[in-house]
Motif scaffolding. Structure first.
Motif, PDB file in Angstrom:
ATOM      1  N   VAL A   1      35.180   0.034   2.123  1.00  0.00           N
ATOM      2  CA  VAL A   1      34.217  -0.968   1.649  1.00  0.00           C
ATOM      3  C   VAL A   1      34.550  -1.261   0.197  1.00  0.00           C
ATOM      4  N   CYS A   2      34.592  -2.543  -0.160  1.00  0.00           N
ATOM      5  CA  CYS A   2      34.820  -2.918  -1.561  1.00  0.00           C
ATOM      6  C   CYS A   2      33.679  -3.828  -2.003  1.00  0.00           C
ATOM      7  N   THR A   3      32.937  -3.386  -3.009  1.00  0.00           N
ATOM      8  CA  THR A   3      31.837  -4.223  -3.524  1.00  0.00           C
ATOM      9  C   THR A   3      32.409  -5.356  -4.366  1.00  0.00           C
ATOM     10  N   GLY A   4      31.676  -6.439  -4.475  1.00  0.00           N
ATOM     11  CA  GLY A   4      32.122  -7.558  -5.304  1.00  0.00           C
ATOM     12  C   GLY A   4      33.442  -8.144  -4.847  1.00  0.00           C
ATOM     13  N   SER A   5      33.683  -8.126  -3.529  1.00  0.00           N
ATOM     14  CA  SER A   5      34.989  -8.579  -3.017  1.00  0.00           C
ATOM     15  C   SER A   5      34.918  -9.964  -2.391  1.00  0.00           C
TER      16      SER A   5
END
Ligand code: NAD
Length: 276
Positions: free
Chosen positions: A10-14
């Motif tokens: 999971v990558c936030t702000g992606s």
């Protein structure tokens, strides 16, 4: 590195095309991971020109799906809000049954002004997203990783501004320096559970955020953007400006088995511009 098979990242702000988050997930997708795009729904926000819109998130997910060959989920999450963060990771586990890597990438860099002009609201906004968001997401993700029992990886996208001061960037520099402190503490707290926690510190990359900074600082120094970028290229020992893929390569390494004994570090990706 292709040890991503069946693993979930999971990558936030992606959710902004051309952003570091997209480049990081692209690399993980190429390495065989199942990738999750997450971002704030910025459509109603006063700062929406700096935030992800639905069309942006869809575009990023479609680009990634072309690599993974399967649908890439987009889960909106405001990292400032612990309830929103809990809901994000709940949906990830419901869908995939596991979580292996969290990349804390969400950050705000558009408040650029002299320290004396920064309002309490601006200060709080940058700290809430860029520092507290890392804490909330790491806490939620580590809770899942601890229950799974096979460890995990947390990678915090800090910055050159996590190690050096810059003019007119007080809240951003403070938040990013704080990210290194969080990284070191989380590495200690979660180490016994086999979770590594590291920070990645890129210098300038011309993303949406990076472009806003180019526009501001070239004006600040009274030169054109082209001259500003040329000066940057000149002072970087490797004589080029960084790319999202440079940051993504380090993330891939930190998530891999090769990096299993590396934790609590804050590693520069700056072509030698930042060396400590
Ligand atoms: N571009 C650079 O030069 C550079 C250099 C060093 C570090 N960084 C860091 O890299 C990360 C990615 O930045 P980028 O350059 O790709 O810019 P970007 O604007 O493309 O990415 C930042 C993302 O954070 C999201 N975001 C903002 N508020 C949020 C919130 N409350 N909840 C969830 N998401 C939120 C935005 O919608 C955006 O998608 C940031 O942490 C930034 O500080 C960037």
């Amino acid at each position: 590195m292709d040890d991503g098979k069946d693993k979930v990242v999971v990558c936030t702000g992606s959710g902004r095309p051309g952003g570091l988050g997209e480049a990081i997930l692209q690399r993980f997708a190429e390495d065989g991971y199942r990738v999750v795009v997450s971002d704030i729904d910025g459509s109603e926000d006063a700062n929406r020109s700096h935030l992800s819109a639905e069309a942006d998130r869809t575009r990023v997910a479609q680009t990634l799906a072309a690599t993974t060959g399967e649908e890439v989920p987009v889960i909106t999450c405001d990292v400032r809000d612990p309830a929103s963060v809990t809901a994000l990771f709940g949906q990830v586990v419901d869908r995939f049954g596991r979580l292996d890597v969290l990349v804390n990438n969400a950050g705000i860099g558009f408040v650029m002004k002299h320290s004396r002009e920064v309002t309490p609201t601006e200060w709080q906004l940058v700290l809430d997203v860029t520092l507290s968001g890392v804490f909330h997401c790491s806490q939620a993700a580590a809770g899942i990783m601890e229950k799974q029992g096979w460890g995990g990886r947390i990678i915090n996208i800090a910055s050159q501004a996590a190690k050096s001061g810059f003019p007119h960037m007080a809240p951003y520099c403070a938040a990013k320096h704080g990210v290194i402190g969080l990284t070191r503490t989380a590495a200690i707290d979660y180490g016994a559970s086999g979770i590594t926690v590291n920070a990645v510190c890129p210098n300038h990359v011309t993303t949406g955020l990076g472009s806003a900074q180019n526009a501001y600082f070239s004006k600040f120094f009274g030169i054109s953007e082209a001259e500003y970028l040329e000066g940057m290229r000149e002072r970087i020992p490797l004589k080029r400006i960084g790319l999202g893929s440079d940051t993504a390569s380090l993330c891939a390494f930190l998530a891999s088995a090769e990096a299993s004994f590396i934790t609590g570090e804050a590693i520069n990706v700056s072509g030698g511009e930042e060396m400590h």
